[in-house]
Scaffold this motif. Structure first.
Motif, short mmCIF file in Angstrom:
data_model
loop_
_atom_site.label_atom_id
_atom_site.label_comp_id
_atom_site.label_asym_id
_atom_site.label_seq_id
_atom_site.Cartn_x
_atom_site.Cartn_y
_atom_site.Cartn_z
N ILE A 30 0.82 -1.22 0.00
CA ILE A 30 0.00 0.00 0.00
C ILE A 30 0.85 1.27 0.00
N PRO A 31 1.83 1.42 0.91
CA PRO A 31 2.68 2.63 0.84
C PRO A 31 3.44 2.72 -0.47
N GLY A 32 3.90 1.58 -0.99
CA GLY A 32 4.62 1.59 -2.25
C GLY A 32 3.74 2.10 -3.39
N ALA A 33 2.48 1.66 -3.40
CA ALA A 33 1.54 2.11 -4.43
C ALA A 33 1.26 3.61 -4.31
N VAL A 34 1.11 4.09 -3.08
CA VAL A 34 0.82 5.51 -2.87
C VAL A 34 2.01 6.37 -3.30
N ILE A 35 3.21 5.98 -2.90
CA ILE A 35 4.40 6.76 -3.26
C ILE A 35 4.62 6.73 -4.77
N GLY A 36 4.51 5.55 -5.36
CA GLY A 36 4.68 5.44 -6.80
C GLY A 36 3.61 6.20 -7.55
N GLY A 37 2.37 6.11 -7.07
CA GLY A 37 1.27 6.81 -7.72
C GLY A 37 1.43 8.32 -7.65
N ARG A 38 1.89 8.82 -6.51
CA ARG A 38 2.12 10.26 -6.39
C ARG A 38 3.25 10.72 -7.29
N LEU A 39 4.32 9.92 -7.36
CA LEU A 39 5.44 10.26 -8.24
C LEU A 39 4.99 10.32 -9.69
N ASP A 40 4.15 9.38 -10.09
CA ASP A 40 3.62 9.36 -11.45
C ASP A 40 2.84 10.64 -11.73
N TYR A 41 1.97 11.02 -10.81
CA TYR A 41 1.14 12.22 -11.01
C TYR A 41 2.01 13.47 -11.10
N VAL A 42 3.03 13.54 -10.25
CA VAL A 42 3.91 14.72 -10.26
C VAL A 42 4.67 14.80 -11.58
N LEU A 43 5.16 13.67 -12.08
CA LEU A 43 5.91 13.68 -13.33
C LEU A 43 5.02 14.06 -14.51
N VAL A 44 3.78 13.59 -14.50
CA VAL A 44 2.86 13.93 -15.59
C VAL A 44 2.52 15.42 -15.57
N HIS A 45 2.46 16.02 -14.38
CA HIS A 45 2.14 17.44 -14.25
C HIS A 45 3.36 18.21 -13.75
N LEU A 46 4.51 17.88 -14.29
CA LEU A 46 5.77 18.43 -13.80
C LEU A 46 5.85 19.94 -13.93
N ASP A 47 5.25 20.49 -14.99
CA ASP A 47 5.32 21.94 -15.18
C ASP A 47 4.68 22.68 -14.01
N TYR A 48 3.60 22.12 -13.47
CA TYR A 48 2.94 22.76 -12.32
C TYR A 48 3.78 22.62 -11.05
N TYR A 49 4.30 21.42 -10.81
CA TYR A 49 5.01 21.17 -9.55
C TYR A 49 6.39 21.80 -9.52
N LEU A 50 6.96 22.13 -10.67
CA LEU A 50 8.20 22.89 -10.67
C LEU A 50 7.97 24.31 -10.15
N VAL A 51 6.78 24.83 -10.38
CA VAL A 51 6.42 26.16 -9.89
C VAL A 51 5.89 26.10 -8.46
N HIS A 52 5.24 24.98 -8.11
CA HIS A 52 4.66 24.82 -6.77
C HIS A 52 5.21 23.55 -6.11
N PRO A 53 6.49 23.49 -5.80
CA PRO A 53 7.08 22.26 -5.23
C PRO A 53 6.49 21.86 -3.89
N ALA A 54 6.00 22.82 -3.13
CA ALA A 54 5.42 22.49 -1.81
C ALA A 54 4.16 21.66 -1.95
N SER A 55 3.51 21.72 -3.11
CA SER A 55 2.26 20.97 -3.31
C SER A 55 2.50 19.48 -3.55
N ILE A 56 3.74 19.10 -3.77
CA ILE A 56 4.03 17.69 -4.05
C ILE A 56 3.59 16.80 -2.90
N LEU A 57 3.81 17.27 -1.68
CA LEU A 57 3.47 16.48 -0.49
C LEU A 57 2.11 16.84 0.08
N ASP A 58 1.34 17.63 -0.64
CA ASP A 58 0.01 18.03 -0.17
C ASP A 58 -1.02 17.01 -0.67
N PRO A 59 -1.56 16.15 0.21
CA PRO A 59 -2.50 15.12 -0.24
C PRO A 59 -3.82 15.69 -0.74
#
Length: 270
Positions: free
Chosen positions: A70-99
């Motif tokens: 379960i933690p592996g799926a959550v971490i991997g899933g979040r990483l996938d979402y961040v990479l797909v929307h990388l342009d947004y998270y480069l501007v808002h890095p603090a949002s990466i860990l915001d569930p």
């Protein structure tokens, strides 16, 4: 052109003053059935070989295994979402860990779950190959059924289309896709159907003894084929292109295919 398939229902179940998505209840049932199937297959297919004593996957091990999956799926899933929307998270890095912001992506959630399970089995000093082999068909079943359950929330609607099997959702919802009333590709159904094809092919291969060594390579092949199928369906998604006609999720999935095939071949040779 209006969709030939119009979907109209209330996607919520009501209990007193609270409500819950029908999709959530169905997903819980899918996970339960998949775990029962995993335990059943694990007990009926013991590991055997010149260096491995007959061993089976015990149901009592599943809760501990899930502590890694379960933690592996959550971490991997979040990483996938961040990479797909990388342009947004480069501007808002603090949002990466915001569930509360964004979501999870399935492309890396699946390999993340496997890595988490491998870590936990190593921590428990148990045979990793046992659960990996037993999880091949249950994992594909969960992925296919989970995508079908997405229909209950209009989740994963693709690009607008005038094809006769386009789907459109009417009513207040709430629906998970934007503009769910627009006739669109039922991308979630495409992926479910292709995953079922992979499930059938792997089932036939397992029955024919192709993975008789039961060393976990069957699960890796299943993940590679599923990732290829998902990458094909991504062409119907609403995501923006990042490299010619290629979407970010497709690049991630090709990486998953490459890693899965490489490790699977090494296991076969070993």
């Amino acid at each position: 052109m209006p969709a030939v398939i119009t979907v109209a229902f209330d996607p919520l179940l009501y209990f007193a003053d609270t409500s819950i998505r029908i999709q959530t209840v169905v997903l819980a049932g899918i996970i339960f059935v998949s775990l029962v199937l995993l335990a059943r297959i694990g007990r009926l297919t013991p590991m055997e070989g010149p260096y491995v004593p007959p061993l089976t996957l015990q149901p009592a091990e599943l809760p501990f295994l899930l502590l890694g999956v379960i933690p592996g799926a959550v971490i991997g899933g979040r990483l996938d979402y961040v990479l797909v929307h990388l342009d947004y998270y480069l501007v808002h890095p603090a949002s990466i860990l915001d569930p509360a912001q964004g979501g999870l992506g399935l492309g890396l959630a699946v390999p993340g779950a496997i890595l988490g399970g491998v870590f936990m089995s190593q921590l428990m000093e148990t045979q990793t190959e046992r659960w990996m082999h037993a999880a091949t068909l249950p994992a594909l079943l969960a992925l296919a059924a989970g995508k079908l359950a997405s229909v209950l929330a209009a989740e994963g609607q693709g690009l607008p289309t005038d094809l006769p099997w386009a789907t459109a959702y009417v009513g207040d919802g709430p629906w998970s896709s934007l503009a769910a009333w627009v006739p669109s590709h039922p991308s979630q159904i495409y992926e479910a159907v292709l995953t079922i094809v992979v499930l059938i092919l792997l089932g036939m291969a397992l029955r024919a003894g192709v993975f008789a060594r039961r060393n976990g390579s069957a699960l890796l092949v299943a993940v590679a084929l599923w990732a290829l199928a998902r990458a094909f369906v991504v062409f119907t998604w609403r995501d923006a292109d990042v490299l010619g006609p290629i979407r970010a999720e497709q690049i991630i999935l090709m990486g998953v295919v490459l890693v899965s095939v490489t490790i699977g071949l090494r296991l076969r040779v070993r």
